[in-house]
Scaffold this motif. Structure first.
Motif, PDB file in Angstrom:
ATOM      1  N   THR A  87      -6.079 -10.992  -0.689  1.00  0.00           N
ATOM      2  CA  THR A  87      -5.327 -11.731   0.104  1.00  0.00           C
ATOM      3  C   THR A  87      -6.260 -12.075   1.350  1.00  0.00           C
ATOM      4  O   THR A  87      -6.003 -13.097   2.040  1.00  0.00           O
ATOM      5  CB  THR A  87      -4.083 -10.717   0.798  1.00  0.00           C
ATOM      6  OG1 THR A  87      -4.996  -9.388   1.218  1.00  0.00           O
ATOM      7  CG2 THR A  87      -3.160 -10.086  -0.293  1.00  0.00           C
ATOM      8  N   SER A 122      -6.404  -5.314  -3.710  1.00  0.00           N
ATOM      9  CA  SER A 122      -5.154  -6.372  -3.347  1.00  0.00           C
ATOM     10  C   SER A 122      -5.926  -6.971  -1.980  1.00  0.00           C
ATOM     11  O   SER A 122      -5.521  -8.099  -1.609  1.00  0.00           O
ATOM     12  CB  SER A 122      -3.894  -5.741  -2.979  1.00  0.00           C
ATOM     13  OG  SER A 122      -3.075  -6.256  -2.285  1.00  0.00           O
ATOM     14  N   ILE A 150      -0.443  -5.523  -6.751  1.00  0.00           N
ATOM     15  CA  ILE A 150      -1.501  -4.240  -6.688  1.00  0.00           C
ATOM     16  C   ILE A 150      -1.391  -3.707  -5.588  1.00  0.00           C
ATOM     17  O   ILE A 150      -1.546  -2.219  -5.807  1.00  0.00           O
ATOM     18  CB  ILE A 150      -2.943  -5.126  -6.808  1.00  0.00           C
ATOM     19  CG1 ILE A 150      -3.042  -5.858  -8.359  1.00  0.00           C
ATOM     20  CG2 ILE A 150      -4.056  -4.145  -6.785  1.00  0.00           C
ATOM     21  CD1 ILE A 150      -4.338  -6.740  -8.098  1.00  0.00           C
ATOM     22  N   TRP A 151      -0.995  -4.187  -4.447  1.00  0.00           N
ATOM     23  CA  TRP A 151      -0.904  -3.294  -3.261  1.00  0.00           C
ATOM     24  C   TRP A 151       0.001  -2.211  -3.205  1.00  0.00           C
ATOM     25  O   TRP A 151      -0.170  -1.206  -2.970  1.00  0.00           O
ATOM     26  CB  TRP A 151      -0.487  -4.370  -1.954  1.00  0.00           C
ATOM     27  CG  TRP A 151      -0.260  -3.483  -0.867  1.00  0.00           C
ATOM     28  CD1 TRP A 151       0.987  -3.183  -0.274  1.00  0.00           C
ATOM     29  CD2 TRP A 151      -1.488  -2.896   0.013  1.00  0.00           C
ATOM     30  NE1 TRP A 151       0.626  -2.271   0.890  1.00  0.00           N
ATOM     31  CE2 TRP A 151      -0.617  -2.361   1.192  1.00  0.00           C
ATOM     32  CE3 TRP A 151      -2.727  -2.955   0.367  1.00  0.00           C
ATOM     33  CZ2 TRP A 151      -1.158  -1.706   2.284  1.00  0.00           C
ATOM     34  CZ3 TRP A 151      -3.265  -2.206   1.201  1.00  0.00           C
ATOM     35  CH2 TRP A 151      -2.581  -1.748   2.241  1.00  0.00           C
ATOM     36  N   SER A 203      -5.897  -0.305  -3.608  1.00  0.00           N
ATOM     37  CA  SER A 203      -5.289  -0.950  -2.448  1.00  0.00           C
ATOM     38  C   SER A 203      -6.349  -2.411  -1.887  1.00  0.00           C
ATOM     39  O   SER A 203      -5.988  -3.168  -1.647  1.00  0.00           O
ATOM     40  CB  SER A 203      -4.853  -0.182  -1.389  1.00  0.00           C
ATOM     41  OG  SER A 203      -3.914   0.413  -1.700  1.00  0.00           O
ATOM     42  N   ALA A 220      -1.633 -10.100  -5.936  1.00  0.00           N
ATOM     43  CA  ALA A 220      -2.116  -9.153  -4.720  1.00  0.00           C
ATOM     44  C   ALA A 220      -1.163  -8.308  -4.499  1.00  0.00           C
ATOM     45  O   ALA A 220      -1.293  -6.964  -4.367  1.00  0.00           O
ATOM     46  CB  ALA A 220      -2.905 -10.127  -3.806  1.00  0.00           C
ATOM     47  N   GLY A 230       4.178  -4.936   1.109  1.00  0.00           N
ATOM     48  CA  GLY A 230       3.639  -5.630  -0.103  1.00  0.00           C
ATOM     49  C   GLY A 230       4.910  -6.299  -0.755  1.00  0.00           C
ATOM     50  O   GLY A 230       4.574  -7.428  -1.135  1.00  0.00           O
TER      51      GLY A 230
END
Length: 512
Positions: free
Chosen positions: A117, A113, A86-87, A110, A83, A180
């Protein structure tokens, strides 16, 4: 490799995942009234702006749905690492946005992600934290969201007043990638969830992790032993069950938990928090503010949000979940109806507000100040009650085998309603003006009844003890009276240890 074992340090870094959500909220809310954003993206109308704002929620919905499968397969820690990566990619896409389509694509990435999370940080911390402080530990997730909202809003404010042209929002959106990277780096030093390890029958690692977190490394600590026994029993039951699909979440023994987990996330959105968070600039503009006054007045609201949740977290386990949810919904219901009354009494139709044709209702005089005051009070009440408690409650109600997918489904519910409201509120202010608040007041009325009759109290109970609470069909309004089995077991182990020590001492004396 060094492993972090202090639960508060784990929560502080782990909940950076929540901060990502907060960053993305205010990275949009701070810009919707700014000249740089409006000029570059050709003054999006209310429908288009609603779509831009809601695009992150659409990605989050998909991420939350996938999160349970990912987390069950590779573990809580590695799913959060993915995650974080990806962010960073999503922040880069937003930073380089050339048009609305490009921006929406970045917000969707975004959102993927944030979907992971927002669900799995809660699962991870709930599975690590001792029962007596689980609420405050998981609640730090919400506090981190609020820190993210405030920090990004202040960065956006500085960029909007100090930098001209598209560089203003590009710098702001690019900075989003930094937390991130911090989250990704910190996760290398995190332990895996002991309950996930138990689910994979990695018993030695499970016991070691429980000992490190709950017993300062002592495997024989009574708390560690009782926790390990409960985890082992939960894992045994989980292994005897069939593989979990989303349909299994609505099976005979689980559906009540699933309804509680999903509905608490739905009601958290329908309470009206999105009005305050995404479109606070619109509310203050209708109340007669403009320019920098609107921006720093909005910042005050975010500070109130942050402070109230921070005040509540140390007390949240003593107060309990039901009292916070019920009192929050009743007070917010009154505030919604009060704002609607003030807007209807001293408001009137206008073609646009401060040149913004998305807004067609203007409020004057004392009622304008009343709307602002009620908005501030609403955020304070939301921060004290539903904002942290909704995430905590949904992370507690599912048994081990169903937890990752169940919390993922709950978070997905949050995001689908987040998407709907993020899209709905802008056109609602345009088309039905003050009546928007009537709708949210009615939602608060319904949720109060629903919570009272269906939500049992889960505060200060082990996750396995909550399983028993649901399985015995205790009336929700009487659930706080059920005795604490976990505390009794810990005390029994302590007495057993003391008796054992006395026997050893007596035997030694006889031998001497």
């Amino acid at each position: 490799m060094y492993t972090i074992t202090n639960i508060y340090v784990l929560a502080a870094f782990g909940t950076i995942g929540g901060a990502l959500f907060g960053f993305d909220i205010s990275s949009m809310s701070a810009w919707i009234g700014s000249k740089q954003y409006l000029d570059y993206f050709d003054n999006p109308d209310s429908n288009l702006q609603g779509g831009i704002t809601a695009s992150m929620s659409a990605g989050s919905f998909a991420g939350a749905i996938a999160a349970g499968f990912l987390s069950d397969h590779i573990g809580r820690r590695y799913s959060l690492m993915i995650a974080a990566c990806i962010w960073v990619i999503g922040a880069a896409i937003q930073c380089s946005a050339q048009n609305v389509t490009h921006l929406v694509a970045g917000r969707v990435v975004s959102g993927l992600s944030v979907g992971i999370t927002s669900s799995q940080v809660c699962v991870y911390l709930a599975e690590l934290a001792p029962a007596r402080i689980r609420g405050r530990i998981v609640g730090i997730q919400q506090w981190a969201i609020e820190w993210g909202i405030l920090i990004m809003y202040l960065i956006a404010y500085g960029c909007s007043v100090g930098i001209s042209g598209p560089a203003a929002f590009r710098i702001c959106w690019g900075i989003q990638g930094i937390p991130g990277l911090i989250l990704l780096a910190s996760l290398f030093f995190f332990p895996e969830s002991p309950r996930w390890l138990a689910g994979k029958e990695r018993w030695e690692e499970c016991l070691d992790t429980l000992a490190l977190i709950h017993g300062k490394g002592d495997r024989n600590d009574p708390v560690v032993q009782v926790e390990f026994e409960e985890v082992r029993e939960a894992a045994r039951i989980a292994h005897e069950s069939k593989d979990v699909s989303f349909f299994a979440l609505f099976g005979p023994r689980i559906w009540k938990r699933t309804v509680c987990g999903m509905s608490v996330q739905m009601w958290q959105q329908l309470l009206g928090g999105n009005i305050a968070m995404y479109y606070v600039v619109y509310i203050f503009e209708m109340a007669g503010m403009s320019g920098n006054t609107t921006l720093y007045s909005s910042a005050i609201q975010y500070v109130i949000f942050l402070v109230t949740t921070g005040v509540m977290l140390p007390r949240i386990d003593r107060i309990g979940r039901r009292l916070l949810l019920l009192s929050g919904s009743v007070i917010c219901m009154a505030l919604h109806f009060a704002i609607a009354g003030l807007m209807a009494t001293d408001g009137h139709f206008v073609p646009s507000v401060n040149g913004n044709s998305n807004l067609r209702w203007e409020i004057h005089g004392a009622s304008a100040k009343g709307v602002i005051a009620c908005s501030y009070i609403f955020v304070g009440v939301y921060g004290l009650t539903w904002a942290p408690t909704g995430w905590i409650y949904s992370s507690e109600v599912f048994p081990l085998k169903y937890r990752a997918k169940g919390v993922g489904m709950s978070a997905a519910t949050n995001w689908i309603f987040n998407f709907a409201l993020a899209y709905f509120v802008a056109p609602a202010f345009h088309n039905i003006e003050w009546k928007t608040y009537i709708i949210f007041g009615v939602f608060c009325t319904v949720m109060t009844v629903h919570v009272f009759f269906t939500y049992p109290e889960t505060a200060r109970r082990s996750l396995e003890e909550i399983d028993i609470l649901f399985d015995t069909d205790v009336k929700p309004w009487r659930s706080a009276q059920v005795k604490d089995i976990f505390a009794e077991e810990v005390e029994r182990h302590r007495k057993g240890s003391v008796s054992g020590d006395k026997e050893v001492t007596a035997t030694h004396s006889e031998e001497v």
